[in-house]
Design a protein around this motif. Structure first.
Motif, PDB file in Angstrom:
ATOM      1  N   PRO A  35      59.003  70.110  18.042  1.00  0.00           N
ATOM      2  CA  PRO A  35      58.033  69.563  17.056  1.00  0.00           C
ATOM      3  C   PRO A  35      58.067  68.215  16.507  1.00  0.00           C
ATOM      4  CG  PRO A  35      59.029  71.610  16.543  1.00  0.00           C
ATOM      5  CD  PRO A  35      59.954  71.383  17.751  1.00  0.00           C
ATOM      6  N   ALA A  36      59.266  67.574  16.345  1.00  0.00           N
ATOM      7  CA  ALA A  36      59.256  66.275  16.046  1.00  0.00           C
ATOM      8  C   ALA A  36      58.915  65.265  17.151  1.00  0.00           C
ATOM      9  CB  ALA A  36      60.633  66.000  15.630  1.00  0.00           C
ATOM     10  N   ALA A  37      58.690  65.551  18.208  1.00  0.00           N
ATOM     11  CA  ALA A  37      58.289  64.790  19.215  1.00  0.00           C
ATOM     12  C   ALA A  37      56.991  64.964  19.823  1.00  0.00           C
ATOM     13  CB  ALA A  37      59.229  64.746  20.401  1.00  0.00           C
ATOM     14  N   GLN A  38      56.279  65.903  19.196  1.00  0.00           N
ATOM     15  CA  GLN A  38      54.937  66.311  19.455  1.00  0.00           C
ATOM     16  C   GLN A  38      53.834  65.165  19.337  1.00  0.00           C
ATOM     17  OE1 GLN A  38      53.674  70.214  17.923  1.00  0.00           O
ATOM     18  NE2 GLN A  38      55.589  71.275  19.182  1.00  0.00           N
ATOM     19  N   GLY A  39      52.915  64.969  20.335  1.00  0.00           N
ATOM     20  CA  GLY A  39      52.118  64.013  20.083  1.00  0.00           C
ATOM     21  C   GLY A  39      52.468  62.664  20.958  1.00  0.00           C
TER      22      GLY A  39
ATOM     23  N   ALA B 172      47.210  76.595  20.482  1.00  0.00           N
ATOM     24  CA  ALA B 172      46.784  75.335  19.567  1.00  0.00           C
ATOM     25  C   ALA B 172      45.768  74.743  20.916  1.00  0.00           C
ATOM     26  CB  ALA B 172      48.007  74.587  19.451  1.00  0.00           C
ATOM     27  N   ALA B 173      44.558  74.103  20.299  1.00  0.00           N
ATOM     28  CA  ALA B 173      43.623  73.518  21.004  1.00  0.00           C
ATOM     29  C   ALA B 173      44.300  72.276  21.949  1.00  0.00           C
ATOM     30  CB  ALA B 173      42.421  73.151  20.302  1.00  0.00           C
ATOM     31  N   PRO B 174      45.202  71.480  21.211  1.00  0.00           N
ATOM     32  CA  PRO B 174      45.741  70.429  22.176  1.00  0.00           C
ATOM     33  C   PRO B 174      46.422  70.895  23.508  1.00  0.00           C
ATOM     34  CG  PRO B 174      46.405  70.034  19.968  1.00  0.00           C
ATOM     35  CD  PRO B 174      45.973  71.391  19.924  1.00  0.00           C
ATOM     36  N   ALA B 175      46.982  71.987  23.517  1.00  0.00           N
ATOM     37  CA  ALA B 175      47.573  72.709  24.852  1.00  0.00           C
ATOM     38  C   ALA B 175      46.416  72.740  25.786  1.00  0.00           C
ATOM     39  CB  ALA B 175      48.546  73.825  24.486  1.00  0.00           C
ATOM     40  N   HIS B 176      45.527  73.563  25.398  1.00  0.00           N
ATOM     41  CA  HIS B 176      44.560  73.998  26.246  1.00  0.00           C
ATOM     42  C   HIS B 176      43.845  72.461  26.709  1.00  0.00           C
ATOM     43  CE1 HIS B 176      44.277  78.179  25.679  1.00  0.00           C
ATOM     44  NE2 HIS B 176      44.437  78.298  24.553  1.00  0.00           N
ATOM     45  N   ARG B 177      43.615  71.635  25.794  1.00  0.00           N
ATOM     46  CA  ARG B 177      43.035  70.319  26.504  1.00  0.00           C
ATOM     47  C   ARG B 177      43.902  69.905  27.393  1.00  0.00           C
ATOM     48  NH1 ARG B 177      41.408  69.849  20.965  1.00  0.00           N
ATOM     49  NH2 ARG B 177      43.277  68.471  20.518  1.00  0.00           N
ATOM     50  N   LEU B 178      45.028  69.698  27.162  1.00  0.00           N
ATOM     51  CA  LEU B 178      46.177  69.232  28.314  1.00  0.00           C
ATOM     52  C   LEU B 178      46.007  69.892  29.698  1.00  0.00           C
ATOM     53  CD1 LEU B 178      48.762  67.761  29.489  1.00  0.00           C
ATOM     54  CD2 LEU B 178      50.151  69.671  28.275  1.00  0.00           C
ATOM     55  N   TYR B 179      45.922  70.969  29.536  1.00  0.00           N
ATOM     56  CA  TYR B 179      45.958  71.849  30.853  1.00  0.00           C
ATOM     57  C   TYR B 179      44.590  71.593  31.554  1.00  0.00           C
ATOM     58  CZ  TYR B 179      50.025  74.159  29.294  1.00  0.00           C
ATOM     59  OH  TYR B 179      51.371  74.499  28.925  1.00  0.00           O
ATOM     60  N   GLU B 180      43.394  71.663  30.863  1.00  0.00           N
ATOM     61  CA  GLU B 180      42.118  71.229  31.062  1.00  0.00           C
ATOM     62  C   GLU B 180      42.034  69.841  31.965  1.00  0.00           C
ATOM     63  OE1 GLU B 180      38.123  70.926  28.783  1.00  0.00           O
ATOM     64  OE2 GLU B 180      38.898  72.971  28.950  1.00  0.00           O
ATOM     65  N   ARG B 181      42.637  68.810  31.270  1.00  0.00           N
ATOM     66  CA  ARG B 181      42.893  67.535  31.576  1.00  0.00           C
ATOM     67  C   ARG B 181      43.334  67.298  33.258  1.00  0.00           C
ATOM     68  NH1 ARG B 181      44.098  65.906  26.665  1.00  0.00           N
ATOM     69  NH2 ARG B 181      46.356  65.503  27.237  1.00  0.00           N
ATOM     70  N   LEU B 182      44.504  68.325  33.292  1.00  0.00           N
ATOM     71  CA  LEU B 182      45.398  68.392  34.491  1.00  0.00           C
ATOM     72  C   LEU B 182      44.530  68.991  35.664  1.00  0.00           C
ATOM     73  CD1 LEU B 182      48.809  68.973  33.223  1.00  0.00           C
ATOM     74  CD2 LEU B 182      47.856  66.911  34.194  1.00  0.00           C
ATOM     75  N   GLY B 183      43.224  69.624  35.143  1.00  0.00           N
ATOM     76  CA  GLY B 183      42.554  70.322  36.322  1.00  0.00           C
ATOM     77  C   GLY B 183      42.716  71.777  36.326  1.00  0.00           C
ATOM     78  N   PHE B 184      43.528  72.373  35.528  1.00  0.00           N
ATOM     79  CA  PHE B 184      43.696  73.931  35.497  1.00  0.00           C
ATOM     80  C   PHE B 184      42.281  74.681  35.025  1.00  0.00           C
ATOM     81  CE2 PHE B 184      48.137  72.613  35.310  1.00  0.00           C
ATOM     82  CZ  PHE B 184      48.742  73.717  36.139  1.00  0.00           C
TER      83      PHE B 184
END
Length: 169
Positions: free
Chosen positions: A95-99, A131-143
């Protein structure tokens, strides 16, 4: 991202991996009402025996900032992958390294590993409402979501299946 290096976890990393994985899942609210999943997350040794535990390390400090477990079909932690596919599980960032892009480098390392092995796809499951950031990450990668891979290991725990086709041009 510069300043981060992904490498296989060593036994000396296991306590840090256990701590940060449980902390990340707790911070995200994913362990509320769970029946022993925190113990599974903390058992890094078993994960390492069943797949490849990778860590993202801060190059300046050597601190372990995140981890992920990469698995192939037929192994203990594979839930979705079929023949010729790979899967990753338990991606967690302290959690201290997120973002800082830690999750992105770990996910990309799994995609790269699957490509090296000649896999046709990478699969993951994510908790509905994650959390939305995780979904966005996978979407950006093409999942993309594959509803036929959705499942529920326990009542109230709904998991969505996502797949990245590695045969794309």
């Amino acid at each position: 991202m510069t300043g981060l290096r992904v490498r296989p976890a060593e036994a000396s990393d296991f306590p840090a991996v256990a701590r940060l994985t449980v902390a990340a899942y707790e911070a995200d609210g994913q362990l509320k009402g769970e029946h022993g999943y925190g113990d599974v997350l903390a058992d890094v040794s078993t994960r390492a025996d069943s797949g490849e535990v990778l860590v993202a390390v801060d190059e300046a400090t050597g601190a372990v900032l995140g981890s992920v477990t990469f698995v192939l079909p037929g192994t203990r932690f594979a839930e979705l992958a079929g023949p010729g596919e790979a899967e990753f599980r338990m991606l967690a960032v302290d959690p201290a390294a997120q973002g800082r892009g830690v999750g992105a480098v770990l996910a990309q390392a799994c995609v790269d590993r699957a490509t090296e092995l000649g896999c046709t796809a990478v699969l993951i499951c994510v908790r509905a409402g994650m959390a939305a950031p995780a979904h966005r990450l996978y979407e950006r990668l093409g999942f993309v979501r594959v509803p036929g891979k959705d499942w529920s290991p326990l009542p109230g725990v709904d998991l969505l299946g996502l797949r990245l086709d590695l045969r794309r041009s």
